[in-house]
Scaffold this motif. Structure first.
Motif, PDB file in Angstrom:
ATOM      1  N   ALA A  89      71.277  78.797  33.240  1.00  0.00           N
ATOM      2  CA  ALA A  89      71.016  78.063  34.478  1.00  0.00           C
ATOM      3  C   ALA A  89      69.780  77.177  34.380  1.00  0.00           C
ATOM      4  O   ALA A  89      69.748  76.070  34.920  1.00  0.00           O
ATOM      5  N   ASN A  90      68.750  77.646  33.678  1.00  0.00           N
ATOM      6  CA  ASN A  90      67.504  76.882  33.581  1.00  0.00           C
ATOM      7  C   ASN A  90      67.342  76.196  32.234  1.00  0.00           C
ATOM      8  O   ASN A  90      66.256  75.752  31.881  1.00  0.00           O
ATOM      9  N   ALA A  91      68.443  76.109  31.477  1.00  0.00           N
ATOM     10  CA  ALA A  91      68.382  75.487  30.152  1.00  0.00           C
ATOM     11  C   ALA A  91      69.014  74.099  30.215  1.00  0.00           C
ATOM     12  O   ALA A  91      70.239  73.976  30.315  1.00  0.00           O
ATOM     13  N   PRO A  92      68.212  73.044  30.158  1.00  0.00           N
ATOM     14  CA  PRO A  92      68.774  71.691  30.237  1.00  0.00           C
ATOM     15  C   PRO A  92      69.602  71.351  29.002  1.00  0.00           C
ATOM     16  O   PRO A  92      69.356  71.852  27.914  1.00  0.00           O
ATOM     17  N   SER A  93      70.604  70.507  29.180  1.00  0.00           N
ATOM     18  CA  SER A  93      71.451  70.088  28.060  1.00  0.00           C
ATOM     19  C   SER A  93      70.943  68.752  27.529  1.00  0.00           C
ATOM     20  O   SER A  93      71.650  67.750  27.514  1.00  0.00           O
ATOM     21  N   ASP A  94      69.698  68.725  27.100  1.00  0.00           N
ATOM     22  CA  ASP A  94      69.040  67.501  26.654  1.00  0.00           C
ATOM     23  C   ASP A  94      68.694  67.613  25.171  1.00  0.00           C
ATOM     24  O   ASP A  94      67.828  68.402  24.794  1.00  0.00           O
ATOM     25  N   PRO A  95      69.348  66.840  24.294  1.00  0.00           N
ATOM     26  CA  PRO A  95      69.066  66.942  22.857  1.00  0.00           C
ATOM     27  C   PRO A  95      67.648  66.547  22.480  1.00  0.00           C
ATOM     28  O   PRO A  95      67.165  66.923  21.416  1.00  0.00           O
ATOM     29  N   HIS A  96      66.978  65.790  23.339  1.00  0.00           N
ATOM     30  CA  HIS A  96      65.610  65.366  23.048  1.00  0.00           C
ATOM     31  C   HIS A  96      64.573  66.392  23.511  1.00  0.00           C
ATOM     32  O   HIS A  96      63.418  66.349  23.074  1.00  0.00           O
ATOM     33  N   HIS A  97      64.976  67.301  24.381  1.00  0.00           N
ATOM     34  CA  HIS A  97      64.073  68.335  24.879  1.00  0.00           C
ATOM     35  C   HIS A  97      64.814  69.674  24.906  1.00  0.00           C
ATOM     36  O   HIS A  97      65.135  70.191  25.988  1.00  0.00           O
ATOM     37  N   PRO A  98      65.122  70.242  23.755  1.00  0.00           N
ATOM     38  CA  PRO A  98      65.870  71.506  23.731  1.00  0.00           C
ATOM     39  C   PRO A  98      65.086  72.642  24.368  1.00  0.00           C
ATOM     40  O   PRO A  98      63.861  72.682  24.315  1.00  0.00           O
ATOM     41  N   HIS A  99      65.824  73.556  24.965  1.00  0.00           N
ATOM     42  CA  HIS A  99      65.218  74.699  25.643  1.00  0.00           C
ATOM     43  C   HIS A  99      65.320  75.916  24.725  1.00  0.00           C
ATOM     44  O   HIS A  99      66.420  76.384  24.438  1.00  0.00           O
TER      45      HIS A  99
END
Length: 228
Positions: free
Chosen positions: A109-119
């Motif tokens: 839920a709090n993990a963004p799907s952003d390849p430039h800012h991995p969680h």
């Protein structure tokens, strides 16, 4: 008393490798189990952080010192869940069902799907003093449970002259089994710390830690590491 290590361990050429110690996996365990586990991991981290600080201080007073030699390394190595919506998980891999279960349980839920800012999902309690960005305590993402299979880990270890690896993490039959075998095949001396490893299945954990892993790595207690 005989040493628990296959060969003598030089802390100056050792890395503490935390494999998949991340919130999405920890949340599957009871809260009390999580608390005890994090306490063990913090004990190991405090020991290595103290050694790093002490050795850095000693080297700073030495003329012409090399930047890395003689200083241990800490590596937080996790699966960056939800990266590109978990597109890196192949449907032909049985782990895809496990990831799907985590996803349905709301662990991303709090993990963004952003390849430039991995969680990376590292528990806040394990954040190093002064936050991240320290050359002696790094964060790496991977795309497979095996730490040595899909990341730049080996390059960092070779650059630091690391020969010994203290391995902890989640879970025993997942990243630990894969990473222990993978690291041993690359001729790293691996030590798995009993109190720093756990699995959902206690019987599987006991079998792997007593019957399988000792054929390839050293299985030791937390106190054995603190006495290095």
């Amino acid at each position: 008393m005989a040493s628990p290590f296959f060969i003598p361990v030089d802390i100056a050429h050792t890395a503490l490798l935390l494999s998949d110690v991340q919130t999405q996996i920890l949340q599957r365990f009871p809260s009390e189990v999580q608390k005890n586990y994090i306490g063990n991991i913090k004990t190991l981290l405090d020991y290595f952080r103290t050694e790093i600080t002490k050795r850095r201080s000693n080297k700073a007073s030495t003329a012409g010192y090399t930047p890395y030699d003689g200083v241990p390394l800490i590596v937080h190595h996790t699966l960056p869940f939800n990266l590109n919506s978990n597109a890196f998980v192949s449907p032909y891999n049985k782990l895809s069902k496990w990831v799907e279960q985590l996803e349905k349980a709301g662990y991303f839920a709090n993990a963004p799907s952003d390849p430039h800012h991995p969680h990376y999902g590292i528990p806040a309690e394990l954040t190093p003093p002064g936050s991240w960005g320290n050359k002696d305590e790094i964060v790496l993402g991977k795309l497979q449970p095996n730490c040595f299979g899909s990341s730049d880990l080996v390059s960092y270890l070779r650059a630091r002259g690391v020969r010994h690896i203290v391995l902890v993490g989640l879970t025993t039959m997942g990243s630990i089994l894969g990473s222990a075998r993978g690291g041993a095949d690359l001729d790293f001396h691996i030590s798995c710390v009993e109190e720093g490893i756990m699995d959902d299945d206690a019987e599987v954990h006991k079998f792997l830690m007593t019957k399988v892993l000792p054929k390839f790595v050293d299985v030791v207690d937390l106190q054995d590491i603190l006495r290095l």
